[in-house]
Motif scaffolding. Structure first.
Motif, mmCIF file in Angstrom:
data_model
loop_
_atom_site.group_PDB
_atom_site.id
_atom_site.type_symbol
_atom_site.label_atom_id
_atom_site.label_comp_id
_atom_site.label_asym_id
_atom_site.label_seq_id
_atom_site.Cartn_x
_atom_site.Cartn_y
_atom_site.Cartn_z
ATOM 1 N N VAL A 193 4.346 -24.739 3.429
ATOM 2 C CA VAL A 193 5.118 -25.212 2.428
ATOM 3 C C VAL A 193 6.361 -25.865 3.369
ATOM 4 O O VAL A 193 6.940 -25.121 4.252
ATOM 5 C CB VAL A 193 5.794 -24.049 1.429
ATOM 6 N N ALA A 194 6.764 -27.114 2.795
ATOM 7 C CA ALA A 194 7.681 -27.917 3.294
ATOM 8 C C ALA A 194 8.869 -27.891 2.565
ATOM 9 O O ALA A 194 8.909 -27.978 1.104
ATOM 10 C CB ALA A 194 7.253 -29.216 3.754
ATOM 11 N N ILE A 195 9.994 -27.595 2.992
ATOM 12 C CA ILE A 195 11.301 -27.902 2.208
ATOM 13 C C ILE A 195 11.518 -29.439 2.258
ATOM 14 O O ILE A 195 11.656 -30.085 3.459
ATOM 15 C CB ILE A 195 12.482 -27.192 2.760
ATOM 16 N N PRO A 196 11.911 -29.880 1.134
ATOM 17 C CA PRO A 196 12.068 -31.585 1.104
ATOM 18 C C PRO A 196 13.478 -31.676 1.820
ATOM 19 O O PRO A 196 14.388 -30.989 1.642
ATOM 20 C CB PRO A 196 11.809 -31.826 -0.278
ATOM 21 N N GLU A 214 1.574 -28.844 3.316
ATOM 22 C CA GLU A 214 1.059 -29.881 2.451
ATOM 23 C C GLU A 214 1.708 -29.517 0.856
ATOM 24 O O GLU A 214 1.319 -30.373 0.134
ATOM 25 C CB GLU A 214 -0.407 -29.447 2.191
ATOM 26 N N SER A 248 5.830 -29.724 8.227
ATOM 27 C CA SER A 248 4.640 -30.566 7.671
ATOM 28 C C SER A 248 3.635 -30.121 6.694
ATOM 29 O O SER A 248 2.749 -30.487 6.705
ATOM 30 C CB SER A 248 3.918 -31.037 8.882
ATOM 31 N N ASP A 265 4.924 -28.948 -1.278
ATOM 32 C CA ASP A 265 6.445 -29.094 -1.725
ATOM 33 C C ASP A 265 6.987 -27.970 -2.287
ATOM 34 O O ASP A 265 6.607 -27.243 -2.973
ATOM 35 C CB ASP A 265 6.979 -30.348 -2.433
ATOM 36 N N LEU A 266 8.402 -27.432 -1.528
ATOM 37 C CA LEU A 266 8.793 -25.981 -1.971
ATOM 38 C C LEU A 266 8.936 -26.207 -3.463
ATOM 39 O O LEU A 266 8.866 -25.057 -4.220
ATOM 40 C CB LEU A 266 10.119 -25.775 -0.960
ATOM 41 N N HIS A 283 16.114 -34.689 1.800
ATOM 42 C CA HIS A 283 16.262 -35.927 1.152
ATOM 43 C C HIS A 283 17.474 -36.867 1.998
ATOM 44 O O HIS A 283 17.618 -37.924 1.456
ATOM 45 C CB HIS A 283 17.114 -35.146 -0.169
ATOM 46 N N CYS A 339 14.076 -20.705 1.265
ATOM 47 C CA CYS A 339 12.727 -20.237 0.903
ATOM 48 C C CYS A 339 12.657 -19.163 -0.109
ATOM 49 O O CYS A 339 12.168 -18.823 -1.099
ATOM 50 C CB CYS A 339 11.832 -20.232 1.892
#
Length: 259
Positions: A229-232, A194, A192, A196-197, A234, A249
């Motif tokens: 940092v969030a991993i998107p 804020e 969660s 995006d990686l 898809h 990461c």
């Protein structure tokens, strides 16, 4: 050739006690099982006390064991020292190799992995192996993380435990602050988050903070990081498991630092 020791031999029995964390901690000794682990241990001066090997393994790994102090054991004795389903015939008795946090996180550190309360031996070992492969400078096992010398952890690193420095730190917050004090940007891997990686600035010295497999990072610990940092995602998967997230990461940082 001397007669191999049997499983009831006192030396074998004493070594077998190192399967317990309390004994490993008290004696500052552990067992490294398999040729990759033994090779890594032998590469560090003073790490290996002795190598237990079956006669067949001694012959098969003659080059690897040349110059090492080798104690012959029979198949049953070796199996009693190994955590593997199919023992490879060589197990090294080793001194602990972790270093103080201040010696691991230094002004020259550019990529660091901090594991906070990572409990699964396989996950911890995979993070160490991935950090090694990505060219990280060090790993910190913090909080209630699994023992680095757990046989499953050692085996899952496939020798990487001996390739890069690591520290054991009781307080994850201390590890985070130590990294920041040395000029590293601390990034908390958080679904969660804020940031995006793939939009994050990863070119500078970075410490990745990874949390527990089940509940992630406590809010108060994540808040200490410079960014979350969030991993998107898809597709339809809810999340990535810890070792996969760590690989994504760490390699994202490795790529950014090398371009």
């Amino acid at each position: 050739m001397s007669t191999p020791l049997v499983a009831t031999n006192s030396r074998v029995k004493e070594a077998r006690k190192l399967s317990r964390r309390s004994v490993r901690t008290e004696r500052r000794l552990f067992l490294a099982d398999g040729p990759k682990a033994v090779e890594g241990a032998l590469s560090i001066e003073g790490c290996v006390v002795e190598v237990f090997a079956t006669p067949a393994a001694l012959e098969h790994h003659a080059d690897l064991l040349a110059g090492a102090t080798v104690t012959l054991v029979d198949e049953r004795a070796l199996a009693s020292l190994s955590d593997s389903v199919s023992p490879a015939g060589v197990v090294a008795l080793c001194h602990h190799i972790d270093a103080p946090l201040a010696d691991v996180v230094t002004a020259s550190t550019r990529l660091l992995a901090i594991c906070a309360d990572v409990r699964d031996p396989g996950n911890a070992g995979n993070v160490i192996r991935t950090a090694d492969a990505a060219g990280a400078d060090a790993v910190v096992l913090a909080g209630q993380s699994v023992d680095a010398y757990n046989p499953k952890t050692v085996r899952s690193t496939v020798g990487s435990l001996f390739h890069l420095p690591f520290a054991v730190e009781a307080d994850p917050a201390t590890a985070v602050r130590a990294a920041q004090a040395r000029g590293l940007t601390v990034l908390a891997a958080d679904g969660s988050g804020e940031v995006d990686l793939f939009g994050a600035d990863l070119a500078g010295p970075t410490a990745w903070l990874f949390g527990n497999e089940a509940w992630g990072l406590p809010a108060e610990l994540a808040a200490l990081a410079d960014h979350r940092v969030a991993i998107p995602i898809h597709g339809r998967a809810e999340s990535l498991n810890l070792s996969t997230a760590a690989a994504v990461c760490l390699y994202a940082s490795a790529r950014a630092q090398r371009t």
